[in-house]
Each structure stands twice: as structure tokens, then as C-alpha cells.
Enzyme design. Structure first.
Site, short mmCIF file in Angstrom:
data_model
loop_
_atom_site.label_atom_id
_atom_site.label_comp_id
_atom_site.label_asym_id
_atom_site.label_seq_id
_atom_site.Cartn_x
_atom_site.Cartn_y
_atom_site.Cartn_z
N LYS A 38 4.39 6.88 0.19
CA LYS A 38 4.11 5.77 -0.74
C LYS A 38 3.35 4.64 -0.03
O LYS A 38 2.46 4.01 -0.60
CB LYS A 38 5.42 5.23 -1.31
CG LYS A 38 5.28 3.97 -2.19
CD LYS A 38 4.35 4.19 -3.37
CE LYS A 38 4.51 3.15 -4.47
NZ LYS A 38 4.33 1.77 -4.08
N GLU A 72 -4.81 2.49 -1.87
CA GLU A 72 -5.02 1.58 -3.01
C GLU A 72 -5.77 0.32 -2.56
O GLU A 72 -6.72 -0.12 -3.23
CB GLU A 72 -3.67 1.21 -3.61
CG GLU A 72 -3.69 0.26 -4.78
CD GLU A 72 -2.28 -0.12 -5.20
OE1 GLU A 72 -2.01 -1.33 -5.33
OE2 GLU A 72 -1.44 0.79 -5.38
N SER A 101 5.21 4.64 -8.07
CA SER A 101 3.92 3.96 -8.27
C SER A 101 3.46 4.08 -9.71
O SER A 101 3.63 5.11 -10.35
CB SER A 101 2.85 4.56 -7.35
OG SER A 101 1.60 3.94 -7.60
N HIS A 139 -0.16 5.71 0.22
CA HIS A 139 -0.72 5.53 -1.13
C HIS A 139 -1.16 4.09 -1.33
O HIS A 139 -2.27 3.81 -1.80
CB HIS A 139 0.34 5.92 -2.18
CG HIS A 139 0.06 5.41 -3.56
ND1 HIS A 139 0.26 4.09 -3.93
CD2 HIS A 139 -0.38 6.03 -4.67
CE1 HIS A 139 -0.06 3.92 -5.19
NE2 HIS A 139 -0.46 5.08 -5.67
N ASN A 140 -0.30 3.14 -0.97
CA ASN A 140 -0.63 1.73 -1.16
C ASN A 140 -1.80 1.30 -0.27
O ASN A 140 -2.62 0.48 -0.67
CB ASN A 140 0.59 0.86 -0.87
CG ASN A 140 1.61 0.92 -2.00
OD1 ASN A 140 1.58 1.83 -2.83
ND2 ASN A 140 2.51 -0.03 -2.04
#
Length: 484
Positions: A185, A192, A130, A188-189
Site C-alpha cells: 500500500k 500515486e 485504497s 501504491h501511494n
């Protein structure tokens, strides 16, 4: 230059090109290959000229240019292209060689690929990367998982090229087996998505309710970036609001209000539904993008459907502070939900996740990097088994300090007809989570009434289920009891 490369990369698009430049700058010789071979030639003679790169025109040439155990990384489109390249390289690899998928792959695919590649005597890593173009070049956040035996063989490279926090600690560490890295991940996205939606709602309130100009909002975000909201996304929002088009007008106001998405937010929501975790804020953030995509339909509806006038009466500075509080409190909820999802996934897939270390990996390089993550790291370092971030003493205090402003923003936005789906979803989750009693008793009675799905009683031991013949016309047979 060495005759053999330390690592190789397939896929010279934006991320791949910048990542190999990062590797080379950190002292590694890198082999490069692209399905469109002229991209390799263009790179070697362009940005890679005079540097420690070995260009390859075929897969066989590419693999043979790598030192053993070979370490080759794929940065190609998620899905079938990853499987296709795995099949292309396997015939040329030997036992102990490592295939690394650095794309945005869905974690179930990484679980499957790890098992498959290991069955061939090889090792597999599925890693989240990222930070976008700048992060890839200057130091991204890297979240590797897969074959644990592969980690010592790539650790020095990954940690050298990753972002670093203030004390030099790399924003990269081993996450866990098979799909753990890509799951983290994915979360995380999803976070986001939530952060971006929350910031957009703050902007929308300032613009449409307070009537603020882009320059005035630029000043507000500049101030916010100096405090507890200090983060990459607040920083770039500040810059966007201050950016002028050729005619001197704010460029942001000329951009079509129709958001795109690549699917990782949707994956996060689906994973939450599969695991039974209320990921409401991120879910609303995904749906907000879907609603924005109905631009033509919304324009037509705006001429037909009525609502209240968005007219503000009160102290503007006081309400801007309330928006800041709402943004901060909602951000806490977003991370609390994301971490709860990771904790449930760890139980489901038998991953030993270190939640403080994950916060550290997100502390630099990545899109959601922020000062805030240092507080999350400390909360989980103090108690890795913390069931919910809201229960840590620090975040309990922060929510209490922000709560009245948060409620004021949500209530006034609803009263004035300003859509704030992420702010309100976050507040509803908080109020639901802090409630010892919820109306699910009536819901269970309804389920038992029409489907004989049974219920538990407050005056009986937990785990004992009952069915009532509500109409007098039903029988005593109850449906089986299970939870999704």
C-alpha cells in the site's frame, strides 16, 4: 437482524463510515464503535438507520457484540492511536480472534504489531485500503498482510466488499506475512505521488508553454482518457479542468499552488534509500510538493531570479502528442521503480509477493487504477521474476515508441525554463539503466582517494578490492567495504 455481528469497526470517520456501509450492503452485520460515542449514535440514526448495524458505547460492549472468532477492524489515525486501541481491545479478546489495522500504517509498525499480537494468542492483519471515500463505499482495493492464519477467516468479507475487475475478480488477495500488505500500500501511494506529479507537469506545460485554456486542456485529457492513459487520475483531471466556479471561471486556477502530503510518499522514498533502490521519480514527486510549499519564498524569488521566456514556436498539436508520450513513458518508469522496490523488499523481509496479483489488486477501486495495470499484470504473469518492468517485451516496445516525444518535451522544458522534475528524473533513470557504463568509476576513485574505500577493477575478478596510495603520502591500509 443477527444478534451478533460478522465484523466490527472502530473509527467512524469518512473512510470508516463508508466502509461499514459497504460491508452492510454486501450482507454483513457490522458492529461499530467510535471513541466519541455520539458519532455512533448519529450514524445509527442517520446513514445507518434501518440497516444491519450494532452500535456500541464501550469497547467491552463492542467486542462482546462480535461472533467468534471475532474480527475487529481499526480505521484510526496511524501511529500511537493504533497501538492504544490494540491495548484497549486485547483484554476482551480470546485466542484466535483477529485485529485488523486498515489505516495507512507504516509497514515496520505492522511487522512489530503482528509479532506482538500473535504473542498474545491472537491474529493480526495490516491491510492497505485504497480508493478514498467513494472506493470505501462502492468497492476499494484491499491489500492484506499479517498473520496468514487469519486470511481464510476474513477472505469472504474482504473480497465481497472490494472492487472487481471486468470478469468479476476481486481487487483483493493475500499479499504476504507481517508488514507486506502495508508495504505494498505504501508503494501504491508513492506511485500515486508520481502519477499526480507527472499529470501536473503535463498540465503546466500546456498552460504555461502552449498557453492553453482550461477548456482546451479538458478536451485533451478527455481524449487521453480514451486511450492507453485511461485511468482514474486522468479522468478526474479532465473533470477538474472542466469545473467552473460560481463566476464561470475555471476553479482550478483559483486554487493556491501549495501541495500537502501525509507522509506515505516520504516513507516510500526512505524505504528505497534503506534498500538501495533508485526510486528517483517518486522521490522528485515528494520534493516537488516540498518546493511548492515554499509559496511565499517562491513569489519573492520570482521577482529577483531570471530565466528564459516561455514562448513556444512550432506545431502545438504535435507537441501535445509529445507530452502524451512523455507522460506515458514516465508512468512506465514510475511503476518499474515501484516494482523494483517491492522485489528488493521481498528479499529483505522474506515475503513471497505475486507481482501480477498486485497489479490486479490495483486494477480497480484504488486511486492509481488504470487500463495500464492490465499490461503490468500480464508482464509479471509471464515472468514473476522479471528484474525490471522495462525488460518486458511489451514495455520495451512502448518506451521505444514514446522515447522521441519524451526527449523533446524534457529538452524544450529545460530550454524554456519550465520545471518538469518528474519527467526529467524518469528520463535520466531510463538512460542510466540502459547504460552499460556509468561515471561511478571516477566516483569510486574519489572515494578511495580521500577515504581509502577501495575499488574493483575491470581487468580483475569481481569481488576483489584494491586501494591506491594516490598521493604517495598515504599508507596501504584500506577502509572496510560495504554497501548500504
Amino acid at each position: 437482524m443477527k444478534s451478533k455481528a460478522d465484523i466490527g469497526l472502530i473509527g467512524l470517520a469518512v473512510m470508516g463510515e463508508n466502509l461499514v456501509l459497504n460491508m452492510e450492503r454486501n450482507g454483513f452485520t457490522v458492529a461499530v464503535f467510535n471513541r466519541t460515542v455520539d458519532k455512533v449514535e448519529k450514524f445509527i440514526s442517520g446513514r445507518g438507520a434501518g440497516k444491519k448495524f450494532i452500535g456500541a458505547a464501550t469497547i467491552e460492549e463492542f467486542v462482546n457484540s462480535l461472533e467468534r472468532p471475532r474480527k475487529l477492524m481499526l480505521l484510526v489515525k496511524a501511529g500511537q492511536p493504533v497501538d492504544d486501541f490494540i491495548e484497549m481491545v486485547i483484554p476482551y479478546l480470546e485466542e484466535g480472534d483477529i485485529i485488523i489495522d486498515g489505516g495507512n500504517s507504516h509497514f515496520p509498525d505492522t511487522i512489530r504489531r503482528t509479532k506482538y499480537v500473535e504473542s498474545k494468542g491472537l491474529l493480526f492483519i495490516g491491510t492497505g485500503v485504497s480508493g478514498g471515500e467513494e472506493g470505501a463505499l462502492m468497492g476499494p482495493s484491499i491489500m492484506p498482510g499479517g498473520s496468514a492464519k487469519a486470511w481464510p477467516l476474513v477472505k469472504d468479507i474482504f473480497q465481497a466488499i472490494s472492487a472487481k475487475v471486468e470478469d468479476g475478480t476481486p481487487c483483493c488477495d493475500w499479499v504476504g506475512n507481517d508488514g507486506a500488505g502495508h508495504f505494498v500500500k505504501m508503494v501504491h501511494n508513492g506511485i500515486e505521488y508520481g502519477d499526480m506529479q507527472l499529470i501536473s507537469e503535463a498540465y503546466f506545460l500546456m498552460k504555461n508553454l502552449l498557453g492553453m485554456s482550461a477548456d482546451e486542456m479538458h478536451d485533451v485529457f478527455t481524449e487521453w482518457n480514451e486511450g492507453e492513459l485511461d485511468s482514474y487520475l486522468i479522468e478526474i483531471t479532465r473533470d477538474i479542468l472542466g469545473y467552473k466556479d460560481d463566476d464561470g471561471e475555471p476553479l482550478v486556477e483559483k486554487i493556491l499552488d501549495k501541495a500537502g502530503q501525509k507522509g506515505t510518499g516520504k516513507w516510500t522514498g526512505i524505504a528505497a534509500l534503506d534498500l538501495g533502490i533508485p526510486l528517483t521519480l517518486i522521490g522528485e514527486s515528494v520534493f516537488a510538493r516540498c518546493l511548492s510549499a515554499l509559496k511565499d519564498e517562491r513569489v519573492a524569488a520570482s521577482l529577483i531570479l531570471n530565466g528564459p521566456e516561455a514562448k513556444f514556436e512550432g506545431d502545438k498539436a504535435e507537441f501535445i502528442e509529445a507530452i502524451r508520450q512523455a507522460l506515458y513513458a514516465s508512468k512506465i518508469i514510475s511503476y518499474a521503480q515501484g516494482y523494483t522496490l517491492m522485489k528488493e523488499a521481498a528479499k529483505e523481509y522474506n515475503w513471497d509477493l505475486k507481482y501480477g496479483d498486485i497489479a490486479l489488486m490495483w486494477r480497480g477501486g484504488c486511486i492509481i487504477r488504470s487500463v495500464f495495470l492490465g499490461d503490468i499484470k500480464k508482464a509479471f504473469d509471464d515472468d514473476n521474476d522479471l528484474p525490471n518492468l522495462l525488460l518486458s517485451p511489451f514495455f520495451k516496445k512502448q518506451i521505444e515508441a514514446s522515447q522521441m516525444g519524451w526527449r523533446k518535451v524534457c529538452s524544450l522544458a529545460i530550454e524554456k525554463g519550465i520545471p518538469v522534475p518528474a519527467f526529467t528524473a524518469a528520463l535520466s533513470y531510463y538512460d542510466g539503466y540502459r547504460s552499460a557504463s556509468l561515471p561511478a568509476n571516477l566516483l569510486q576513485a574519489q572515494r578511495d582517494y580521500f577515504g581509502a574505500h577501495t575499488y574493483e577493477r575491470l581487468d580483475k575478478p569481481r569481488g576483489e578490492f584494491f586501494h591506491t596510495n594516490w598521493t604517495g603520502r598515504g599508507g596501504d591500509t584500506a577502509s572496510s567495504t560495504y554497501d548500504v
